[in-house]
Design a protein around this motif. Structure first.
Motif, PDB file in Angstrom:
ATOM      1  N   ASP A 132      49.125  32.281  36.068  1.00 49.04           N
ATOM      2  CA  ASP A 132      48.044  33.128  36.554  1.00 49.04           C
ATOM      3  C   ASP A 132      46.684  32.635  36.072  1.00 49.04           C
ATOM      4  O   ASP A 132      45.689  32.725  36.794  1.00 49.04           O
ATOM      5  N   LEU A 133      46.645  32.126  34.858  1.00 47.39           N
ATOM      6  CA  LEU A 133      45.383  31.648  34.305  1.00 47.39           C
ATOM      7  C   LEU A 133      44.826  30.523  35.158  1.00 47.39           C
ATOM      8  O   LEU A 133      43.632  30.474  35.445  1.00 47.39           O
ATOM      9  N   LEU A 135      45.438  30.003  38.314  1.00 46.62           N
ATOM     10  CA  LEU A 135      45.063  30.547  39.618  1.00 46.62           C
ATOM     11  C   LEU A 135      43.737  31.297  39.570  1.00 46.62           C
ATOM     12  O   LEU A 135      42.908  31.198  40.480  1.00 46.62           O
ATOM     13  N   ALA A 136      43.562  32.084  38.514  1.00 49.70           N
ATOM     14  CA  ALA A 136      42.433  33.013  38.478  1.00 49.70           C
ATOM     15  C   ALA A 136      41.198  32.410  37.840  1.00 49.70           C
ATOM     16  O   ALA A 136      40.138  33.027  37.821  1.00 49.70           O
ATOM     17  N   LYS A 137      41.336  31.205  37.327  1.00 46.94           N
ATOM     18  CA  LYS A 137      40.253  30.603  36.553  1.00 46.94           C
ATOM     19  C   LYS A 137      38.932  30.602  37.321  1.00 46.94           C
ATOM     20  O   LYS A 137      37.880  30.885  36.758  1.00 46.94           O
ATOM     21  N   ASN A 138      39.012  30.302  38.592  1.00 41.72           N
ATOM     22  CA  ASN A 138      37.769  30.177  39.369  1.00 41.72           C
ATOM     23  C   ASN A 138      37.545  31.357  40.298  1.00 41.72           C
ATOM     24  O   ASN A 138      36.847  31.253  41.294  1.00 41.72           O
ATOM     25  N   PHE A 139      38.165  32.447  39.956  1.00 47.36           N
ATOM     26  CA  PHE A 139      38.052  33.642  40.782  1.00 47.36           C
ATOM     27  C   PHE A 139      36.909  34.482  40.255  1.00 47.36           C
ATOM     28  O   PHE A 139      36.995  35.045  39.165  1.00 47.36           O
TER      29      PHE A 139
ATOM     30  N   ALA B  72      47.077  37.648  40.435  1.00 50.97           N
ATOM     31  CA  ALA B  72      46.995  36.917  39.163  1.00 50.97           C
ATOM     32  C   ALA B  72      45.871  37.485  38.310  1.00 50.97           C
ATOM     33  O   ALA B  72      46.042  37.760  37.125  1.00 50.97           O
ATOM     34  N   ILE B  76      46.047  39.411  34.584  1.00 52.99           N
ATOM     35  CA  ILE B  76      45.315  38.967  33.403  1.00 52.99           C
ATOM     36  C   ILE B  76      44.396  40.062  32.890  1.00 52.99           C
ATOM     37  O   ILE B  76      44.384  40.374  31.701  1.00 52.99           O
TER      38      ILE B  76
END
Lengths: 143, 143
Positions: A132-133, A135-139, B72, B76
């Motif tokens: 998830d990290l 995937l969501a890093k650039n969210f 995701a 988190i």
DNA sequence: CACTATTACCCACTATTACCCACTAAACCC
DNA sequence: GGGTTTAGTGGGTAATAGTGGGTAATAGTG
């Protein structure tokens, strides 16, 4: 609202404590905390619903036009659904089928998800979180 | 507005003082200072929200169309979110999951970020700052 | 029906947490 | 500079949460 993460241990009999803060939320729905636990098709984990939320899900299902996909969904979710009332220590005894589906061994992870909460095997959860990290890093959502 | 940097020590029980000036800001929102602390996917640090800001984030999330990325993000951010009310000394006891995520050991860095503030492990913060200097070096904003 | 496995319910123990009080060091103010 | 306030830190204790295990009831099996 169910929020926060907790991890408790399943004992040799297969019992796990529901985190106290989640129990408190359940009490706001019914004096006697009741919950429905079932599988979810999205991940290899379980989902717990307060009674009211469960009813809402059922309604939504019966309002959906029949299809092979819906039948599959029902077999996964409805068929395995079980009603639980925690014992005086706040524990439930999960059925082997549910335990198996989420491959719960000893350390069980509880994760609040708003109207419901999820039940994971700790190591599955950790792996999921790693993924998830990424995937969501650039969210961006205004954090 | 949360501004400024502070570093406080976590004691053996896992408690850290919220900087007094941040507590004052929280008081302007509610008489009883309340805050929600959670992970952020962007860095290995925690973010603290006053209640009102947290509600705004929730609204924004529920207005976003569902996607794998959003799920995701929710795992988190939402799942780990915990509500805290500082004790009479102005401290909070961070959950092991949160402490772990930000690898908080002893010296904890607080950094104001406007509507919210961030909570870092001091040494991670120092490293991040180095990197930020490089990134922001040629960033012009009409200063 | 007898026997076994499973479950519900109870009690006891330990670890963790919330809450309170006390101390020290730094900032503040005449 | 001396006294006062405030922020941060350390620690004790009572309450709560989580864990382990015993026993009686129940369900399942040949």
């Amino acid at each position: 609202m169910f929020q926060g993460e907790f991890s408790n241990n399943m004992d040799d009999k297969g019992r796990v404590s529901i985190p106290a803060s989640f129990r408190d939320v359940l009490k706001t729905c019914h004096a006697e905390p009741q919950l429905i636990i079932t599988r979810t098709p999205h991940s290899r984990c379980l989902v717990a619903y307060p009674r009211r939320e469960w009813k809402r899900l059922q309604k939504r299902i019966s309002a959906t036009p029949p299809s092979e996909q819906l039948r599959a969904f029902k077999r996964i979710v409805i068929s395995s659904a079980q009603e639980y009332a925690p014992d005086r220590q706040g524990r439930v005894l999960l059925s082997p089928a549910l335990r198996d589906y989420a491959s719960l061994s000893r350390t069980v992870q509880f994760a609040g998800a708003g109207e419901t909460f999820e039940i994971w095997d700790k190591s599955s959860w950790d792996k999921q979180l790693e993924a998830d990290l990424m995937l969501a890093k650039n969210f961006e959502l205004g954090l």
